[in-house]
Design a protein around this motif. Structure first.
Motif, PDB file in Angstrom:
ATOM      1  N   VAL B  49      17.691  10.478 -33.413  1.00 40.32           N
ATOM      2  CA  VAL B  49      17.565  11.928 -33.627  1.00 40.32           C
ATOM      3  C   VAL B  49      17.414  12.645 -32.292  1.00 40.32           C
ATOM      4  CG1 VAL B  49      16.081  13.720 -34.592  1.00 40.32           C
ATOM      5  CG2 VAL B  49      16.624  11.695 -35.945  1.00 40.32           C
ATOM      6  N   ASN B  51      18.485  11.614 -29.404  1.00 41.28           N
ATOM      7  CA  ASN B  51      19.756  11.552 -28.684  1.00 41.28           C
ATOM      8  C   ASN B  51      20.719  12.604 -29.187  1.00 41.28           C
ATOM      9  OD1 ASN B  51      18.844   9.533 -27.121  1.00 41.28           O
ATOM     10  ND2 ASN B  51      19.937   7.883 -28.172  1.00 41.28           N
ATOM     11  N   GLU B  52      20.726  12.783 -30.511  1.00 43.76           N
ATOM     12  CA  GLU B  52      21.578  13.787 -31.126  1.00 43.76           C
ATOM     13  C   GLU B  52      21.302  15.154 -30.494  1.00 43.76           C
ATOM     14  OE1 GLU B  52      23.523  13.061 -33.911  1.00 43.76           O
ATOM     15  OE2 GLU B  52      24.313  15.112 -34.059  1.00 43.76           O
ATOM     16  N   GLN B  53      19.998  15.482 -30.408  1.00 42.56           N
ATOM     17  CA  GLN B  53      19.628  16.793 -29.871  1.00 42.56           C
ATOM     18  C   GLN B  53      19.939  16.890 -28.381  1.00 42.56           C
ATOM     19  OE1 GLN B  53      15.664  16.687 -31.845  1.00 42.56           O
ATOM     20  NE2 GLN B  53      15.995  18.864 -32.055  1.00 42.56           N
ATOM     21  N   SER B  55      22.262  15.275 -26.791  1.00 49.09           N
ATOM     22  CA  SER B  55      23.706  15.367 -26.540  1.00 49.09           C
ATOM     23  C   SER B  55      24.195  16.772 -26.846  1.00 49.09           C
ATOM     24  CB  SER B  55      24.457  14.328 -27.367  1.00 49.09           C
ATOM     25  OG  SER B  55      24.542  14.742 -28.702  1.00 49.09           O
ATOM     26  N   GLN B  56      23.602  17.414 -27.853  1.00 46.78           N
ATOM     27  CA  GLN B  56      23.972  18.799 -28.149  1.00 46.78           C
ATOM     28  C   GLN B  56      23.617  19.708 -26.983  1.00 46.78           C
ATOM     29  OE1 GLN B  56      22.177  19.916 -31.821  1.00 46.78           O
ATOM     30  NE2 GLN B  56      23.718  18.886 -33.060  1.00 46.78           N
TER      31      GLN B  56
END
Lengths: 322, 438
Positions: B49, B51-53, B55-56
């Protein structure tokens, strides 16, 4: 200075009051929940998430306050449900479950704060919910007058008054309604209550969840009001004092309102006493705990029925054991 | 047949009386394995989670795999000889605290004041070291006196709730809890009064504290004392609880206070005696923490170990030998998670979260160890089987019982004689047997 002291004491009192009102409801059902500090941590996490979401969604002051309360209750209530499931359905030891929840909750608050810091780039090196906090801290009755009365009594955020309202409502429900009397009966003698047709398990679950949810608002209040949205400081100590306050108030939320004020006063007083060294302020911090210990001893000394803890407090109830 | 008017619940619970300890230990082992697995899954999800943020936001991030998690975890536990010694030392400390509170719990005296009792022990040791160091006293004397004062203060903190419980039945859970905080305040007062280098910690120089044991090149020289102390105390406590009269009295008071009263056990004396023992052990732990491990004193010298000790004692079922295992597992989780936290920059709270998950699993599994479900269908099946059996027996009996009337109505003299013969035979055989006996 006296005015600031009293005003500050009332604000801190609200945090104690939420915790102790919640714990009173739980203890009345015969469950000693030592997880209150952890549950308040969960409430704090929930409250911050709720407030942040509402603020980013463009909600007004009212929306932010409602979202804070709702999410704090949701998160803390979930932990209350977990506690209830472990102690009521799985029949685990209450102290052990409670201490685990405290470890877990405090860990989650600390971890959540650290993890946010990893994701969100912050200039100050710390995450604050200052913007949301400003809405929650805003005086409920609008602009504050310059006289001592409005400074002491009218300068607080909505959550302070909500704490008092909840405590009064809970006091009335416990004392005057059938539901409250049934809950009292369960805390005193669950087997007899069961025989009288009271749904013991249902009551126990509801009181565990509701009590935790109320305590959770206290946790959110600690972070968003007392600490102005800063996530720097742990709130466990306030949680333990709330557990102590339940004893101090002799299991009556009405007395708890006064008791929380006394605790608040004792808690903030060291900061307002000049002319003594910091080390002696540490000694003054003992007072709330020492007074609670003393109350505990004195009530056991007199051994009057009205001032005793619920008889079945900490004693598990399983119908099949009969 | 079940009476349909009575509502039979879907299932009900009964205490397991059979099943044995093999099944119990298998269940606990599974719970432990599952808890470690869940800790891993939770960590992986959190990282994913994050990493998702990240990368965004267009920031740097690193993938984290399951294998890597377990590698990091293992490194924290068994990374180097020093890590392993450290692991054993921490296990030993938790074990001693758990052993200290165990007799109290066996007595159903809910002493959650281990934290405060150990801290007061540490304060006792610190006071002696602070005021006697560098004034020409011998090191041995300082060490001896600090141990003595540590035990004294530990006992004082344990015996106060015991006295009130024995005398006025004061709620011990809440009183010991309050005394924990009083101990914390006293320690922070002492530290603030005697500051070293402007911190909220008092540090001690070598001399009044216990020197490392063994030769210079021995890796475990700082840790071995704790392991010896824990081994000795575990052995003594196991014998004390199982084979001594005191241990038996503790068990009786815990199981049934009324029985204790009727057989003439002085319950008050037992409570006070047991808590004195608890205070002694807590005092020793505090002394060891201050003068053999940290060489310093702070508010959180004990750092929640008092509460963890309570959990360990309960999870080890108040059995000193089991508690060795449970305390090891707790330290295993804490150390492994701490390493993962270091690599992932999760901070110091992450191990508490993982320890919490572990505790939840281990607590919950006790339910499946102690109880079993009996389902409505099973009950119905059992009742049906029983009814079948009853029918069978009844029909058999019927054949015998109904035989004579049937004979009366339908058949002639021949068949009627058969039962009559039986009746005659019986007394005859009895007579024969009597004769034989003679």
């Amino acid at each position: 200075m006296l005015v600031t002291l009293l005003s500050r004491a009332i604000r801190i009192a609200a945090a104690f009051l939420y915790g102790s009102t919640g714990e009173t409801i739980i203890e009345k059902s015969g469950h000693l929940n030592l997880g209150i500090p952890g549950i308040m941590c969960f409430g704090a996490v929930g409250g911050c998430i709720g407030a942040d979401m509402a603020q980013k969604g463009g909600a007004g002051a009212f929306g932010i306050i409602v979202a804070t309360i709702f999410f704090a209750m949701l998160f803390a209530g979930a932990m209350g449900l977990l506690y209830g499931f472990f102690t009521i359905s799985l029949r685990c030891n209450q102290n052990v479950t409670g201490l685990t929840i405290t470890t877990f909750g405090a860990g989650v608050l600390g971890f959540w704060r650290k993890n946010l810091l990893n994701i969100v780039v912050s200039d100050e090196g710390t995450i604050t919910f200052k913007a949301a906090s400003d809405f929650i801290k805003a005086p409920m009755f609008g602009a504050v007058g310059d006289d001592w009365f409005s400074k002491i009594f009218l300068s607080h955020g909505t959550l302070v008054y909500l704490a008092i309202i909840i405590a009064i409502v809970v006091a009335i429900v416990l004392k005057k309604t059938r539901t409250g009397l049934s809950l009292n009966a369960i805390g005193e003698n669950p087997a007899a209550a069961d025989a009288a047709g009271i749904k013991v398990i249902k009551y126990k679950y509801i009181s565990c969840v509701l009590g935790a949810a109320i305590a959770g608002i206290g946790g959110a209040f600690c972070l968003l009001d007392l600490q102005s949205g800063s996530t720097e400081y742990p709130i466990e100590a306030i949680g333990w004092l709330a557990v102590a306050l339940v004893i101090f108030s002799l299991w009556r939320p009405g007395i708890g309102i006064l008791g929380s004020f006394v605790f608040g006063l004792l808690y903030v007083m060291p900061n307002y006493i000049n002319g003594i060294g910091t080390e002696y302020k540490k000694i003054l911090e003992i007072i709330p705990y020492a007074v609670t210990a003393l109350v505990l001893i004195v009530i056991s000394f007199f051994n009057k029925r009205e001032t005793q803890p619920p008889t079945a407090l900490g004693v598990p109830y399983f119908r099949e054991d009969r | 047949m079940i009476n349909n008017k009575i509502h039979e619940p879907l299932f009900h619970l009964t205490k397991r009386t059979t099943g044995g300890s093999k099944r119990a230990w298998a269940l606990r082992a599974i719970a432990f394995a599952v808890s470690v697995l869940v800790c891993g899954i939770v960590t992986i999800i959190i990282v994913a989670v994050n990493n998702e943020q990240l990368s965004q936001a267009g920031r740097y991030f690193e993938e984290y795999s399951f294998e890597q998690y377990f590698l990091d975890f293992g490194e924290g536990v068994f990374g180097s000889p020093r890590t392993i010694w450290n692991l054993f030392q921490e296990t030993a400390i938790l074990l001693i605290i758990a052993l200290a509170v165990t007799p109290c719990f066996k007595m159903k005296f809910w002493n959650i004041g281990g934290e405060g009792q150990v801290l007061m022990g540490g304060l006792g040791a610190a006071i002696v070291i602070r005021f006697m160091m560098g004034k020409g006293y011998s090191d041995g004397l300082i060490i001896f006196l600090s141990l003595l004062l540590a035990i004294g203060l530990g006992v004082a903190w344990a015996v106060v709730p015991a006295l009130f419980k024995a005398k006025w039945n004061t709620n011990e859970t809440l009183l010991t809890l309050m005394m924990n905080y009083i101990a914390v305040c006293l320690v922070s007062f002492f530290v603030a009064k005697n500051p070293t280098a402007g911190s909220n910690t008092i540090f001690f120089d070598k001399g009044g504290t216990i020197p490392p044991i063994g030769p210079q090149e021995f890796v475990g020289k700082e840790f071995v004392l704790f392991i010896i102390a824990a081994a000795v105390i575990t052995t003594i406590m196991a014998i004390y609880l199982k084979y001594s009269k005191h241990g038996y009295e503790v068990a009786v008071v815990g199981e049934s206070p009324n029985t204790a009263k009727y057989v003439g056990i002085n319950t008050k004396a037992v409570i006070i005696r047991t808590l004195v023992l608890c205070g002694v052990l807590c005092g020793i732990t505090g002394f060891l923490l201050v003068s053999a491990k940290d060489f310093s004193l702070r508010e959180d010298t004990v750092g929640g170990r008092g509460f963890t000790g309570v959990l360990i004692s309960w999870l080890g079922q108040f059995n000193p030998i089991f508690m060795v295992v449970t305390s090891f597992l707790v330290v295993f989780i804490q150390r492994g998670s701490a390493k993962v936290a270091t690599y992932q920059a999760f901070g110091t709270s992450y191990p508490s979260v993982m320890a919490g998950i572990f505790f939840f699993f281990i607590i919950a599994v006790e339910f499946f160890v102690n109880y079993k479900f009996v389902f409505r269908e099973d009950i119905q099946a059992k009742i049906d089987a029983f009814n079948e059996k009853v029918k069978l027996t009844l029909s058999k009996n019927k054949k015998v019982e109904e035989a004579p009337p049937v004979v009366h109505i339908q058949a002639g003299e021949e068949q009627k004689e058969e039962p009559a013969q039986d009746v005659v035979e019986e007394p005859a055989s009895v007579e024969e047997s009597v004769k034989e006996e003679k």
